[in-house]
Scaffold this active site. Sequence first.
Site, PDB file in Angstrom:
ATOM      1  N   SER A 184      -1.254   3.260  42.020  1.00  9.76           N
ATOM      2  CA  SER A 184      -1.097   4.417  41.124  1.00  9.76           C
ATOM      3  C   SER A 184      -2.414   5.135  40.878  1.00  9.76           C
ATOM      4  O   SER A 184      -3.389   4.527  40.442  1.00  9.76           O
ATOM      5  CB  SER A 184      -0.580   3.970  39.754  1.00  9.76           C
ATOM      6  OG  SER A 184       0.663   3.364  39.866  1.00  9.76           O
ATOM      7  N   HIS A 196       2.928   8.036  43.166  1.00 12.72           N
ATOM      8  CA  HIS A 196       3.012   7.371  44.467  1.00 12.72           C
ATOM      9  C   HIS A 196       3.608   8.367  45.456  1.00 12.72           C
ATOM     10  O   HIS A 196       4.773   8.720  45.354  1.00 12.72           O
ATOM     11  CB  HIS A 196       3.915   6.139  44.380  1.00 12.72           C
ATOM     12  CG  HIS A 196       3.306   4.992  43.639  1.00 12.72           C
ATOM     13  ND1 HIS A 196       2.865   3.868  44.292  1.00 12.72           N
ATOM     14  CD2 HIS A 196       3.056   4.798  42.336  1.00 12.72           C
ATOM     15  CE1 HIS A 196       2.369   3.022  43.395  1.00 12.72           C
ATOM     16  NE2 HIS A 196       2.483   3.562  42.204  1.00 12.72           N
ATOM     17  N   HIS A 225       8.124  -1.165  43.844  1.00 13.46           N
ATOM     18  CA  HIS A 225       7.972  -2.271  42.888  1.00 13.46           C
ATOM     19  C   HIS A 225       9.321  -2.926  42.622  1.00 13.46           C
ATOM     20  O   HIS A 225      10.374  -2.295  42.782  1.00 13.46           O
ATOM     21  CB  HIS A 225       7.429  -1.750  41.549  1.00 13.46           C
ATOM     22  CG  HIS A 225       6.158  -0.969  41.676  1.00 13.46           C
ATOM     23  ND1 HIS A 225       6.152   0.354  42.063  1.00 13.46           N
ATOM     24  CD2 HIS A 225       4.866  -1.319  41.478  1.00 13.46           C
ATOM     25  CE1 HIS A 225       4.894   0.787  42.107  1.00 13.46           C
ATOM     26  NE2 HIS A 225       4.099  -0.208  41.758  1.00 13.46           N
ATOM     27  N   TYR A 283      10.492  -3.485  39.745  1.00 11.17           N
ATOM     28  CA  TYR A 283      11.143  -2.804  38.615  1.00 11.17           C
ATOM     29  C   TYR A 283      11.931  -1.566  39.027  1.00 11.17           C
ATOM     30  O   TYR A 283      12.748  -1.053  38.254  1.00 11.17           O
ATOM     31  CB  TYR A 283      10.126  -2.442  37.508  1.00 11.17           C
ATOM     32  CG  TYR A 283       9.077  -1.423  37.889  1.00 11.17           C
ATOM     33  CD1 TYR A 283       9.376  -0.073  38.053  1.00 11.17           C
ATOM     34  CD2 TYR A 283       7.751  -1.812  38.053  1.00 11.17           C
ATOM     35  CE1 TYR A 283       8.419   0.850  38.407  1.00 11.17           C
ATOM     36  CE2 TYR A 283       6.773  -0.899  38.405  1.00 11.17           C
ATOM     37  CZ  TYR A 283       7.108   0.431  38.579  1.00 11.17           C
ATOM     38  OH  TYR A 283       6.151   1.333  38.941  1.00 11.17           O
ATOM     39  N   GLU A 284      11.702  -1.088  40.242  1.00  9.29           N
ATOM     40  CA  GLU A 284      12.472   0.057  40.723  1.00  9.29           C
ATOM     41  C   GLU A 284      13.860  -0.363  41.195  1.00  9.29           C
ATOM     42  O   GLU A 284      14.673   0.482  41.560  1.00  9.29           O
ATOM     43  CB  GLU A 284      11.731   0.757  41.876  1.00  9.29           C
ATOM     44  CG  GLU A 284      10.457   1.447  41.414  1.00  9.29           C
ATOM     45  CD  GLU A 284       9.641   1.997  42.566  1.00  9.29           C
ATOM     46  OE1 GLU A 284       9.975   3.096  43.047  1.00  9.29           O
ATOM     47  OE2 GLU A 284       8.679   1.341  42.987  1.00  9.29           O
ATOM     48  N   ALA A 305      -3.445  -0.334  40.035  1.00 11.96           N
ATOM     49  CA  ALA A 305      -3.869  -0.021  38.679  1.00 11.96           C
ATOM     50  C   ALA A 305      -3.452  -1.217  37.823  1.00 11.96           C
ATOM     51  O   ALA A 305      -2.370  -1.766  38.019  1.00 11.96           O
ATOM     52  CB  ALA A 305      -3.154   1.229  38.196  1.00 11.96           C
ATOM     53  N   MET A 357       2.060  -4.846  37.788  1.00 10.68           N
ATOM     54  CA  MET A 357       3.473  -4.984  38.179  1.00 10.68           C
ATOM     55  C   MET A 357       3.639  -4.941  39.696  1.00 10.68           C
ATOM     56  O   MET A 357       4.711  -4.611  40.194  1.00 10.68           O
ATOM     57  CB  MET A 357       4.293  -3.852  37.532  1.00 10.68           C
ATOM     58  CG  MET A 357       4.133  -3.746  36.024  1.00 10.68           C
ATOM     59  SD  MET A 357       4.911  -2.247  35.382  1.00 10.68           S
ATOM     60  CE  MET A 357       4.257  -2.202  33.696  1.00 10.68           C
ATOM     61  N   SER A 358       2.583  -5.269  40.426  1.00  9.61           N
ATOM     62  CA  SER A 358       2.670  -5.140  41.893  1.00  9.61           C
ATOM     63  C   SER A 358       1.847  -6.203  42.598  1.00  9.61           C
ATOM     64  O   SER A 358       1.478  -7.215  42.009  1.00  9.61           O
ATOM     65  CB  SER A 358       2.160  -3.743  42.293  1.00  9.61           C
ATOM     66  OG  SER A 358       0.774  -3.635  42.082  1.00  9.61           O
ATOM     67  N   ASN A 363      -6.571   0.936  31.980  1.00 10.21           N
ATOM     68  CA  ASN A 363      -6.446   0.893  30.513  1.00 10.21           C
ATOM     69  C   ASN A 363      -6.710  -0.538  30.078  1.00 10.21           C
ATOM     70  O   ASN A 363      -6.497  -1.464  30.859  1.00 10.21           O
ATOM     71  CB  ASN A 363      -5.020   1.300  30.091  1.00 10.21           C
ATOM     72  CG  ASN A 363      -3.976   0.436  30.776  1.00 10.21           C
ATOM     73  OD1 ASN A 363      -3.621   0.668  31.946  1.00 10.21           O
ATOM     74  ND2 ASN A 363      -3.503  -0.585  30.076  1.00 10.21           N
ATOM     75  N   HIS A 410       1.583   5.953  31.076  1.00  9.64           N
ATOM     76  CA  HIS A 410       1.372   6.134  32.521  1.00  9.64           C
ATOM     77  C   HIS A 410       0.393   7.280  32.771  1.00  9.64           C
ATOM     78  O   HIS A 410      -0.367   7.262  33.738  1.00  9.64           O
ATOM     79  CB  HIS A 410       2.718   6.386  33.211  1.00  9.64           C
ATOM     80  CG  HIS A 410       2.635   6.377  34.713  1.00  9.64           C
ATOM     81  ND1 HIS A 410       2.189   5.276  35.422  1.00  9.64           N
ATOM     82  CD2 HIS A 410       2.918   7.324  35.650  1.00  9.64           C
ATOM     83  CE1 HIS A 410       2.218   5.553  36.718  1.00  9.64           C
ATOM     84  NE2 HIS A 410       2.652   6.783  36.875  1.00  9.64           N
TER      85      HIS A 410
HETATM   86  N1  HPA Z   1       0.174  -3.436  32.186  1.00  6.35           N
HETATM   87  C1  HPA Z   1       0.881  -3.570  33.328  1.00  6.35           C
HETATM   88  N2  HPA Z   1       0.693  -2.812  34.395  1.00  6.35           N
HETATM   89  C2  HPA Z   1      -0.268  -1.868  34.340  1.00  6.35           C
HETATM   90  C3  HPA Z   1      -1.037  -1.684  33.190  1.00  6.35           C
HETATM   91  C4  HPA Z   1      -0.810  -2.496  32.055  1.00  6.35           C
HETATM   92  O1  HPA Z   1      -1.463  -2.391  31.011  1.00  6.35           O
HETATM   93  N3  HPA Z   1      -1.908  -0.658  33.471  1.00  6.35           N
HETATM   94  C5  HPA Z   1      -1.647  -0.267  34.757  1.00  6.35           C
HETATM   95  N4  HPA Z   1      -0.663  -1.003  35.282  1.00  6.35           N
END
Ligand code: HPA
Length: 279
Positions: free
Chosen positions: A31, A62, A84, A86-87, A114, A212-213, A236, A248
């Site tokens: 991302s 993406h 992912h 989650y998709e 990310a 998440m990846s 973050n 996001h």
């Molecule tokens: N948590 C999970 N996935 C992420 C985060 C997060 O804080 N930041 C970017 N991808």
Amino acid sequence: MDDQFTLAETAAQSVLQRTTLRPRIGLVLGSGLGGFADSLTDATRIPYAEIPAFPRSTAIGHAGQMVIGKAGAIPVAVMQGRVHLYEGYSAQQVAFPMRVFGRMGIRAVILTNAAGGINLSYQQGALVLIRDHINLQGANPLTGPNDDRFGVRFPDMTQAYARSYRELAREEAGKLGMTLHEGVYAALLGPSYETPAEINYLRTIGADLVGMSTVFEVIAARHMGTKVLAISCVTNMAAGIVDQPLSHQEVMETGERVKTSFEALLRAMLPRVQKDMAS
Ligand code: HPA
């Protein structure tokens, strides 16, 4: 229904038909980190929809295409965007692009993502070399019958993230005057971000980063004997560390901000990885 091996072989041949380049290194851009693919020369861009059996990314940020091109003198295959769990995709579908890479003759992958920073010594925008992972996604791309053409039933994961690659990444970061942290990546299903309590839990069990990846890709790559280097961008600080909601939007903005140094590091590492494969 064809098996994964046959599907991956068909997809690989359809990609290779469209270019004369024969990359040995594959990259996955996470991302907000897709910009590197735009800088390649002699590039062939193939939307995922045009690759047989390839899963299509739905996440914002993406692009959803494979770019085969050259970074300087080095031919590379780059996934600009990934899918992912989650998709709604299965672990096997998420890992399918790694299988395609494998059938294309790719022997080393550089995975990027990310991530939220759990380790309090990180700051937003930090780049972190992944040393190890904790798979909390509740799935594994190797479940089901094992296909021995890919690899063994019970692949070793003690050296999932090649030590030699981590060393060369640190060396190249040093030459560029960049700080490169090292840490453990915990993968969760998502798509909701974590709660502060979950982040405390993850810190307690030894995670420095959360995302998440990536872990399914690493497992499938190691299954095939493909070497792995993985880097997270701390877009973050994780939930509850700073008194601010996660978004996001923030993830994308931080990716944009670190873009230049991140791409410089990727560019510097490629000749080293290429050389490592020849030796
Ligand atoms: N948590 C999970 N996935 C992420 C985060 C997060 O804080 N930041 C970017 N991808």
